[in-house]
Design a protein around this motif. Structure first.
Motif, PDB file in Angstrom:
ATOM      1  N   LEU A  50      -5.759   1.909   0.588  1.00 15.86           N
ATOM      2  CA  LEU A  50      -5.871   0.713   1.296  1.00 15.86           C
ATOM      3  C   LEU A  50      -7.331   0.228   1.306  1.00 15.86           C
ATOM      4  CD1 LEU A  50      -3.326   1.817   3.988  1.00 15.86           C
ATOM      5  CD2 LEU A  50      -2.910   0.420   1.829  1.00 15.86           C
ATOM      6  N   GLY A  51      -8.271   0.983   1.243  1.00 17.59           N
ATOM      7  CA  GLY A  51      -9.712   0.689   1.349  1.00 17.59           C
ATOM      8  C   GLY A  51     -10.388   0.040   0.140  1.00 17.59           C
ATOM      9  N   GLU A  52      -9.511   0.118  -0.798  1.00 15.96           N
ATOM     10  CA  GLU A  52      -9.853  -0.586  -2.066  1.00 15.96           C
ATOM     11  C   GLU A  52      -9.158  -1.806  -2.440  1.00 15.96           C
ATOM     12  OE1 GLU A  52     -10.577   2.713  -5.488  1.00 15.96           O
ATOM     13  OE2 GLU A  52      -9.680   4.200  -3.753  1.00 15.96           O
ATOM     14  N   VAL A  53      -8.377  -2.102  -1.556  1.00 12.53           N
ATOM     15  CA  VAL A  53      -7.616  -3.411  -1.850  1.00 12.53           C
ATOM     16  C   VAL A  53      -8.444  -4.446  -1.073  1.00 12.53           C
ATOM     17  CG1 VAL A  53      -5.463  -4.588  -1.369  1.00 12.53           C
ATOM     18  CG2 VAL A  53      -5.402  -2.315  -2.282  1.00 12.53           C
ATOM     19  N   ASP A  54      -8.683  -5.720  -1.878  1.00 10.40           N
ATOM     20  CA  ASP A  54      -8.937  -6.836  -1.113  1.00 10.40           C
ATOM     21  C   ASP A  54      -8.416  -7.536  -0.174  1.00 10.40           C
ATOM     22  OD1 ASP A  54     -12.074  -6.763  -2.513  1.00 10.40           O
ATOM     23  OD2 ASP A  54     -10.528  -7.113  -4.221  1.00 10.40           O
ATOM     24  N   LEU A  55      -6.989  -7.706  -0.388  1.00 10.84           N
ATOM     25  CA  LEU A  55      -6.158  -8.400   0.479  1.00 10.84           C
ATOM     26  C   LEU A  55      -4.892  -7.715   0.644  1.00 10.84           C
ATOM     27  CD1 LEU A  55      -5.767 -10.746   2.421  1.00 10.84           C
ATOM     28  CD2 LEU A  55      -4.718 -11.960   0.547  1.00 10.84           C
ATOM     29  N   LEU A  56      -4.374  -7.207   1.614  1.00  9.24           N
ATOM     30  CA  LEU A  56      -3.360  -6.428   1.950  1.00  9.24           C
ATOM     31  C   LEU A  56      -2.049  -7.404   2.522  1.00  9.24           C
ATOM     32  CD1 LEU A  56      -2.330  -3.614   1.494  1.00  9.24           C
ATOM     33  CD2 LEU A  56      -2.965  -2.974   3.774  1.00  9.24           C
ATOM     34  N   VAL A  57      -1.108  -7.458   2.148  1.00  8.56           N
ATOM     35  CA  VAL A  57       0.198  -8.042   2.880  1.00  8.56           C
ATOM     36  C   VAL A  57       1.206  -7.322   3.235  1.00  8.56           C
ATOM     37  CG1 VAL A  57       1.561 -10.003   2.452  1.00  8.56           C
ATOM     38  CG2 VAL A  57      -0.302 -10.024   1.183  1.00  8.56           C
ATOM     39  N   ALA A  58       1.587  -7.108   4.648  1.00  3.88           N
ATOM     40  CA  ALA A  58       2.475  -6.165   5.151  1.00  3.88           C
ATOM     41  C   ALA A  58       3.096  -6.793   6.266  1.00  3.88           C
ATOM     42  CB  ALA A  58       1.909  -4.741   5.395  1.00  3.88           C
ATOM     43  N   ASN A  59       4.467  -6.401   6.488  1.00  2.31           N
ATOM     44  CA  ASN A  59       5.031  -6.805   7.878  1.00  2.31           C
ATOM     45  C   ASN A  59       4.817  -5.503   8.564  1.00  2.31           C
ATOM     46  OD1 ASN A  59       7.261  -5.126   7.309  1.00  2.31           O
ATOM     47  ND2 ASN A  59       8.340  -6.838   6.357  1.00  2.31           N
ATOM     48  N   GLU A  60       5.122  -5.549   9.735  1.00  4.16           N
ATOM     49  CA  GLU A  60       5.173  -4.331  10.843  1.00  4.16           C
ATOM     50  C   GLU A  60       5.740  -3.220  10.130  1.00  4.16           C
ATOM     51  OE1 GLU A  60       5.902  -3.377  15.535  1.00  4.16           O
ATOM     52  OE2 GLU A  60       6.377  -5.406  14.672  1.00  4.16           O
ATOM     53  N   GLY A  61       7.105  -3.326   9.714  1.00  7.26           N
ATOM     54  CA  GLY A  61       7.672  -2.048   9.234  1.00  7.26           C
ATOM     55  C   GLY A  61       7.150  -1.533   8.196  1.00  7.26           C
ATOM     56  N   GLU A  62       6.467  -2.590   7.196  1.00  9.87           N
ATOM     57  CA  GLU A  62       5.919  -1.888   5.977  1.00  9.87           C
ATOM     58  C   GLU A  62       4.369  -1.126   6.116  1.00  9.87           C
ATOM     59  OE1 GLU A  62       7.802  -5.442   3.463  1.00  9.87           O
ATOM     60  OE2 GLU A  62       5.754  -6.022   4.038  1.00  9.87           O
ATOM     61  N   ALA A  63       3.761  -1.742   7.197  1.00  8.24           N
ATOM     62  CA  ALA A  63       2.564  -1.185   7.542  1.00  8.24           C
ATOM     63  C   ALA A  63       2.895   0.069   8.049  1.00  8.24           C
ATOM     64  CB  ALA A  63       1.740  -1.972   8.595  1.00  8.24           C
ATOM     65  N   ALA A  64       3.757   0.212   9.109  1.00 10.15           N
ATOM     66  CA  ALA A  64       4.118   1.560   9.733  1.00 10.15           C
ATOM     67  C   ALA A  64       4.370   2.372   8.738  1.00 10.15           C
ATOM     68  CB  ALA A  64       5.357   1.481  10.976  1.00 10.15           C
ATOM     69  N   ALA A  65       5.093   2.426   7.580  1.00  9.68           N
ATOM     70  CA  ALA A  65       5.841   3.146   6.649  1.00  9.68           C
ATOM     71  C   ALA A  65       4.527   3.532   5.470  1.00  9.68           C
ATOM     72  CB  ALA A  65       6.945   2.478   5.661  1.00  9.68           C
TER      73      ALA A  65
END
Length: 187
Positions: A170-185
């Motif tokens: 996650l620290g190596e990705v420039d832009l992260l796209v996630a909804n709440e459920g995806e971020a939690a999982a």
């Protein structure tokens, strides 16, 4: 240039008055078989926005492959990095209620054969934006993001569908796209 590393599917879409309960059959309206997959959809959207796009993925040697690839090719997405493999082309069964709620079951099929080494090093540079998601093997996505990072490119990762992921990535990705459920999982 945009390199998309992701899924290619055929979507079977059935409109239903409401989602079925477990064990229940609900009669729907006329179904549609349409090209889809998060990777293919990302590639098509970027191309229609005017970008030069190369898609790396996999399809089966079946009739769904043509349906899945025709629109991409017609709209100018470069599909030279799409492999044909023994597994069937990915397929998603999608029920959509009259309220817009959906239920999706996806059979990854050939998407499970997508490999980061399909993307040659000469396509990974400071002028490259990598667009990826989680419908192909996450380990392969991680390897490609890391290869691109060493070459100065830019990466976007959509965390759908929600799967566990190496937190260091996650620290190596420039832009992260996630909804709440995806971020939690994912974390």
């Amino acid at each position: 240039m945009i390199v998309v590393f992701g899924s290619i599917n055929v979507d079977l879409i059935v409109p239903v008055p409401r989602p079925p309960r477990p064990g229940e059959t609900v009669l729907g309206g006329d179904y549609a078989l349409l090209p889809g997959g998060k990777g293919a959809n990302q590639a098509l959207a970027a191309r229609r926005a005017g970008a030069e796009v190369v898609l790396a993925s996999a399809v089966g040697a079946d009739s769904f492959a043509g349906l899945a690839l025709d629109l991409l090719r017609r709209d100018g997405v470069d599909t030279r990095l799409v492999r044909v493999v023994e597994q069937p082309t990915g397929c998603a069964a999608i029920m959509v209620s009259s309220e817009g709620e959906n239920m999706i079951a996806m059979a990854p099929g050939a998407n499970a054969s997508a490999r980061s080494d399909q993307v040659p090093d000469e396509l990974l540079s400071t002028g490259t934006t990598l667009v990826a998601q989680m419908e192909v093997p996450p380990s392969q996505t991680a390897m490609l993001i890391r290869r691109l990072r060493t070459r100065g490119g830019y990466s976007l990762l959509n965390l759908a569908p929600a799967l566990p992921i190496d937190a260091a990535l996650l620290g190596e990705v420039d832009l992260l796209v996630a909804n709440e459920g995806e971020a939690a999982a994912s974390g």
